[in-house]
Design a protein around this motif. Structure first.
Motif, PDB file in Angstrom:
ATOM      1  N   UNK A   1       0.832  -1.204   0.000  1.00  0.00           N
ATOM      2  CA  UNK A   1       0.000   0.000   0.000  1.00  0.00           C
ATOM      3  C   UNK A   1       0.867   1.254   0.000  1.00  0.00           C
ATOM      4  N   UNK A   2       0.370   2.301  -0.643  1.00  0.00           N
ATOM      5  CA  UNK A   2       1.113   3.555  -0.734  1.00  0.00           C
ATOM      6  C   UNK A   2       0.205   4.748  -0.446  1.00  0.00           C
ATOM      7  N   UNK A   3       0.843   5.859  -0.079  1.00  0.00           N
ATOM      8  CA  UNK A   3       0.112   7.097   0.152  1.00  0.00           C
ATOM      9  C   UNK A   3      -0.224   7.729  -1.201  1.00  0.00           C
ATOM     10  N   UNK A   4      -1.097   8.736  -1.216  1.00  0.00           N
ATOM     11  CA  UNK A   4      -1.445   9.379  -2.486  1.00  0.00           C
ATOM     12  C   UNK A   4      -0.239   9.908  -3.268  1.00  0.00           C
ATOM     13  N   UNK A   5       0.831  10.295  -2.557  1.00  0.00           N
ATOM     14  CA  UNK A   5       2.019  10.799  -3.264  1.00  0.00           C
ATOM     15  C   UNK A   5       2.997   9.684  -3.631  1.00  0.00           C
ATOM     16  N   UNK A   6       2.555   8.420  -3.467  1.00  0.00           N
ATOM     17  CA  UNK A   6       3.358   7.297  -3.935  1.00  0.00           C
ATOM     18  C   UNK A   6       4.356   6.746  -2.951  1.00  0.00           C
ATOM     19  N   UNK A   7       4.362   7.215  -1.709  1.00  0.00           N
ATOM     20  CA  UNK A   7       5.321   6.729  -0.719  1.00  0.00           C
ATOM     21  C   UNK A   7       4.717   5.592   0.112  1.00  0.00           C
ATOM     22  N   UNK A   8       5.595   4.793   0.693  1.00  0.00           N
ATOM     23  CA  UNK A   8       5.160   3.666   1.525  1.00  0.00           C
ATOM     24  C   UNK A   8       5.045   4.135   2.976  1.00  0.00           C
ATOM     25  N   UNK A   9       3.863   4.042   3.573  1.00  0.00           N
ATOM     26  CA  UNK A   9       3.731   4.389   5.001  1.00  0.00           C
ATOM     27  C   UNK A   9       4.180   3.206   5.854  1.00  0.00           C
ATOM     28  N   UNK A  10       5.270   3.375   6.590  1.00  0.00           N
ATOM     29  CA  UNK A  10       5.831   2.269   7.373  1.00  0.00           C
ATOM     30  C   UNK A  10       4.951   1.897   8.554  1.00  0.00           C
TER      31      UNK A  10
END
Length: 449
Positions: free
Chosen positions: A236-245
């Motif tokens: 899963x990723x945030x809207x800006x494409x980063x992975x929330x740890x």
């Protein structure tokens, strides 16, 4: 201070005269638990030859996971077990979940007998680096060695692997290519015995360096748990494409941070399985003398009834508000309740006495006296005590011999709301009456001989 130099035993003796809690060693040139180690995803050492062979031969295996809350989560533990089951379809991979949130190797070395060894595992993954973060590296070394030697005292065929998880506070050191102090202390022990290790932090550091990962975020992540976990699914990723740890900087989301952990596990275990290291070298390493004679290799577990109880004490029903199903699974004996003015006295032979107790809303503090020592306070309440959890409380730590200890629950009122961390104080405000009692609860006493 560098404690061990190449000059050997004489240098160690000189350093011991300076250190307040000297690190004792059985061998000249012994490992230094205080040296910070460079970050590496895995260290093969002597591998896990017995587990690898059993899996390849399609045998039934039981793998124990001994650790804290990150291992207790249905995350990397479940991912790794399912991964091995798929990789070795002819084998049947069973699991022993021996993880307890908020606890470190200081309790692990006491409960390993009941929670792990008694269940006859084929291999044990040990994860305590996060919860040991604030402890003295020498104490970590000793307690981890206690875990190792107790496991091998039962069976030298049992493979062990150290696993290191990480938190937000570790990010800077990881990006700088360093392990934490706790993981470094464990690596010193791993070197001594040839125990392999897997560090999940390298995967995290790489993702941080590339800007792909956020260690702490309140992002809306679909929370999939238990057997539904699937490491082949997209992360899963945030809207800006980063992975929330994670949400709190510590406990990874099962389908983000724990999936990154699983990637590291799969790469590392595959390398360990292919290492070709024979069982002969591992067997010889497992027969080495203790690196530190103060390591807790012999632990006795006693019910509270073995002590002389006084005042208002009684058995705690398993359906009482302070109890949970987890406690029943973990407690060696039933719990005793100690009200204000009650307690126990005990005479024992050993060098450490620990009470396996509860921390939680209705818990208080006690006056403890050992031998001729001045009385001191032992608290069963801390910043996280808006819920109940099992914790060790050290009552005595000194020289070997015969000792006497006394505990009495104090009548002094604690300002519990002031002690609670902000996120836990909310529960106090919702139900202050639940925090009014100042009792003690314990299921056993541990004596390190």
């Amino acid at each position: 201070m560098k404690f061990f130099e190449k000059s050997g035993f004489r240098a160690a003796i000189a350093a011991a005269a300076i250190a307040s809690a000297p690190f004792q060693t059985a061998l000249a040139g012994a490992p230094n638990p205080e040296a910070v180690r460079p970050l590496a995803e895995f260290s093969e050492r002597l591998g896990m030859p017995n587990l690898a062979k059993k899996l390849e031969d399609g045998k039934n295996v039981k793998i124990a996971y001994l650790g804290g809350s990150i291992t207790e989560q249905n995350g990397w533990r479940v991912h790794s077990r399912k991964y091995l089951a798929r990789k070795y379809p002819k084998a049947r991979v069973g699991e022993i979940n021996a993880a307890i949130g908020g606890t470190g190797s200081d309790l692990g070395c006491l409960r390993v007998g009941a929670d792990v060894i008694s269940k006859n595992p084929d291999a044990v993954f040990v994860e305590f680096a996060v919860n040991d973060a604030w402890r003295n590296p020498r104490d970590i070394f000793r307690d981890m060695e206690g875990i190792v030697r107790q496991i091998w005292a039962k069976s030298k065929e049992t493979d062990i692997c150290f696993v290191y998880t990480v938190t937000e506070r570790d990010a800077a050191a990881l990006e700088n290519g360093e392990m934490s102090r706790a993981a470094s202390a464990m690596e010193a022990l791993a070197d001594y015995y040839g125990i392999p290790s897997i560090h999940f932090g390298k995967e995290i550091a790489d993702n941080l360096a590339s800007g792909k990962l956020i260690m702490k975020t309140g992002a809306d992540v679909k929370y999939v748990d238990g057997e539904a976990l699937d490491e082949s699914a997209a992360i899963a990723r945030t809207p800006d494409g980063k992975i929330p740890f994670s949400k709190d900087g510590v406990h990874p989301y099962p389908n983000t941070g724990h999936l990154l952990y699983q990637k590291a596990f799969a790469r590392s275990f595959d390398a360990l399985a292919k290492s070709g290291k024979g069982a002969g070298g591992a067997a010889r390493a497992r027969s080495l003398p203790a690196a530190d004679p103060m390591s807790p290799v012999s632990v006795k577990t006693l019910p509270l009834d073995a002590a002389k109880l006084f005042g208002k004490t009684g058995d705690v029903p398993w359906d009482s508000p302070a109890m949970s199903g987890k406690f029943k699974e973990r407690a060696p004996f039933g719990f005793k309740k100690f009200e204000t003015g009650s307690g126990f006295e005990i005479e024992f032979s050993g060098r450490r006495l620990v009470m396996y107790a509860l921390f939680g809303p209705s818990c208080g503090e006690a006056d403890v006296r050992a031998d001729s020592e001045k009385a001191r306070k032992a608290k069963f309440f801390d910043g996280y005590s808006s819920y109940y959890r099992m914790m060790p409380v050290k009552l005595f730590d000194g020289g070997r011999g015969k000792h006497r200890a006394r505990l009495e629950m104090s009548a002094e009122k604690m300002d519990k709301r002031a002690i609670l961390l902000p996120e836990h104080a909310k529960r106090f405000d919702e139900n202050p009456a639940a925090f009014t009692p100042q009792n003690g609860y314990a299921c056993c006493l541990y004596i390190v001989e």
